[in-house]
Design an enzyme around this catalytic site. Structure first.
Site, mmCIF file in Angstrom:
data_model
loop_
_atom_site.group_PDB
_atom_site.id
_atom_site.type_symbol
_atom_site.label_atom_id
_atom_site.label_comp_id
_atom_site.label_asym_id
_atom_site.label_seq_id
_atom_site.Cartn_x
_atom_site.Cartn_y
_atom_site.Cartn_z
ATOM 1 N N CYS A 88 31.304 30.832 51.430
ATOM 2 C CA CYS A 88 32.501 30.333 52.096
ATOM 3 C C CYS A 88 32.370 30.241 53.613
ATOM 4 C CB CYS A 88 33.703 31.188 51.716
ATOM 5 S SG CYS A 88 34.066 31.111 49.951
ATOM 6 N N HIS A 97 40.363 33.163 58.718
ATOM 7 C CA HIS A 97 39.906 32.860 57.365
ATOM 8 C C HIS A 97 41.115 32.886 56.426
ATOM 9 C CE1 HIS A 97 37.100 32.484 54.075
ATOM 10 N NE2 HIS A 97 37.651 33.536 53.481
ATOM 11 N N GLU A 149 40.108 41.126 58.157
ATOM 12 C CA GLU A 149 39.968 40.357 59.395
ATOM 13 C C GLU A 149 41.007 40.723 60.438
ATOM 14 O OE1 GLU A 149 40.339 36.089 59.440
ATOM 15 O OE2 GLU A 149 41.456 36.077 57.559
ATOM 16 N N LYS A 191 44.751 27.708 55.156
ATOM 17 C CA LYS A 191 44.608 27.775 53.691
ATOM 18 C C LYS A 191 45.960 27.861 53.016
ATOM 19 C CE LYS A 191 39.980 29.893 53.598
ATOM 20 N NZ LYS A 191 39.756 30.094 55.042
ATOM 21 N N HIS A 196 41.794 26.843 49.562
ATOM 22 C CA HIS A 196 40.479 27.354 49.950
ATOM 23 C C HIS A 196 39.417 26.504 49.270
ATOM 24 C CE1 HIS A 196 37.172 29.730 51.020
ATOM 25 N NE2 HIS A 196 37.524 30.926 50.566
ATOM 26 N N PHE A 217 31.692 35.498 50.109
ATOM 27 C CA PHE A 217 31.043 36.361 49.132
ATOM 28 C C PHE A 217 29.565 36.500 49.484
ATOM 29 C CE2 PHE A 217 34.062 35.476 45.288
ATOM 30 C CZ PHE A 217 35.045 36.206 45.912
#
Length: 423
Positions: free
Chosen positions: A170, A310, A321, A342, A347, A406
């Site tokens: 990502c 993010h 975050e 998002k 996403h 990930f």
């Protein structure tokens, strides 16, 4: 490293809610959401049944029948976006040495939709254990190799320089652009066509995320399903899309009178070497990436006017975050607006990092901070200014955009107005 400074002179975005950067920006600035119940396939067997789908007709966007047959949906996105970015930049690539023009395209999951569809065909809907390859599309090999994405873009624009696919989960969309910037800085290219594309909304992808309960099970009112930083969030909404940029050296862009959206002043990536899907709560690795990106940009933390988060809408990410922003920006984190797009476009895995770079550049262009839609019940552990629901007018000269993926990938990029950076 040379003293070459790299700027964005062309942008094109294909995202849920509208194809083209102007439609994309209208959606963000108006705080509208493009999430809906899945229509690409029957979602009833799945825990998560919502997604941010894009209404995309490849013929309408100039792709010939042979191109459509040859390319997976994500590759189609990349080619259409590359053409749009070049047109937006006004650059005459024919006037450049083609060996000095390169391509970097990011993708997390490659030709997922094409492979999924072709498996259904060759297995007769899963009935045959021994599949019949003669039923497959002639260009099936292109679906197996994500490098076909960057090859298609290179053929489209006539680029014969460095050509790479970046696949770091990502964070692919940030990392592909960051790599392109380094190629220009080191003198390996003069112009880079860079961005990322993913079209992952397929049964196999939904099944994978269902298994780890990463996507939201919220089915009622799909437009409200993506809720980053909200106390009622329960997973992210899968999306699709693409963003591509024209990057070039600042002085060259100025000589040809190009419109400069932003300078990419700093970039860094780190890994937590910890867990495939887990994150340490202290956000140390993301904080390190942010600090290094700021150092490369020669900026103090208090120069950042906006953070494009993010903000996936999972509890561990949002808290991770938030901690990273506090650790890297100190007290300035509490004074800096933060938002997650998002909440509006979902996403799109490897594509989202580039889409968020586009959102950051357009926020600077319009002096507007896009909101975090659906943020009505703030998580008390996420106590920064997340710009809930409604966009905010604000002078914006420097933006931090971050990504988390990930595998432990953590990336950060600093965009700035050229006249304000390196000061």
């Amino acid at each position: 490293m040379s003293g070459r400074r790299v700027v964005i002179t062309g942008i094109e975005v294909l995202a849920p809610g509208g194809v083209g950067k102007d439609h994309f920006w209208d959606l963000l600035s108006e705080g509208r959401t493009a999430t809906r119940g899945i229509t690409f396939f029957d979602p009833s067997p799945f825990r998560s049944q919502v997604a941010a789908e894009m209404d995309f007709d490849p013929e309408q966007h100039g792709l010939a029948p042979q191109e459509i047959r040859r390319m997976d949906r994500a590759a189609q996105f990349a080619v259409v976006a590359a053409r749009g970015a070049v047109a937006d930049s006004g650059i005459d690539l024919a006037a450049h040495d083609p060996h000095r023009v390169g391509v970097t395209i990011g993708s997390a999951v490659g030709a997922t939709m094409g492979l999924d569809e072709e498996y259904r065909v060759v297995s007769d809907g899963g009935r045959l254990h021994l599949v019949d390859h003669e039923y497959a599309v002639p260009h099936l090999y292109n679906y197996f190799v994500p490098s076909s994405f960057s090859a298609e873009v290179a053929w489209t624009v006539g680029a014969e320089g460095p050509n790479t696919v970046v696949s770091t989960g990502c964070t692919s969309g940030i990392d592909s652009v960051g790599y392109a910037v380094e190629l220009i800085r080191e003198g390996s290219a003069d112009v880079m066509i860079a961005g990322s594309s993913d079209a992952p909304i397929s049964p196999i992808t939904m099944a994978c995320f269902d298994a780890i309960k990463a996507t939201t099970p919220r089915r009622e009112d799909p437009e409200q399903a993506s809720r980053p930083f909200d106390g009622t969030r329960n997973g992210f909404v899968l999306g699709e899309g693409c963003a591509v940029f024209v990057l070039e050296e600042l002085e060259s862009a100025r000589r040809r009178g190009a419109h400069v959206y932003a300078e990419i002043a700093g970039y860094a990536t780190r890994s937590n070497a910890y867990h495939m899907t887990g994150l340490r709560p202290d956000g140390a690795e993301m904080a390190e990436a942010i600090t290094v990106a700021l150092d490369e940009a020669r900026m103090n933390a208090d120069r950042i006017d906006y953070i494009n988060a993010h903000g996936s809408g999972t509890k561990q990410n949002d808290r991770h975050e938030t901690a990273a922003f506090k650790k890297s920006l100190g007290e300035h984190a509490y004074r800096t607006p933060v938002s997650s797009i998002k909440s509006m476009v979902g996403h799109s895995l490897g594509a989202i990092g580039s889409i968020e770079i586009a959102a950051s550049a357009l926020a600077m262009e319009h002096h507007v901070v896009p909101p975090t839609a659906n943020l009505h019940t703030p998580d008390p552990e996420c106590d920064l200014d997340y710009v809930p629901v409604t966009a905010r007018e604000q002078l914006t000269d420097a933006v931090l955009t971050v990504g988390s993926g990930f595998g432990g990938f953590q990336s950060a990029m600093v965009l700035a107005r050229p006249e304000r950076s390196m000061a």
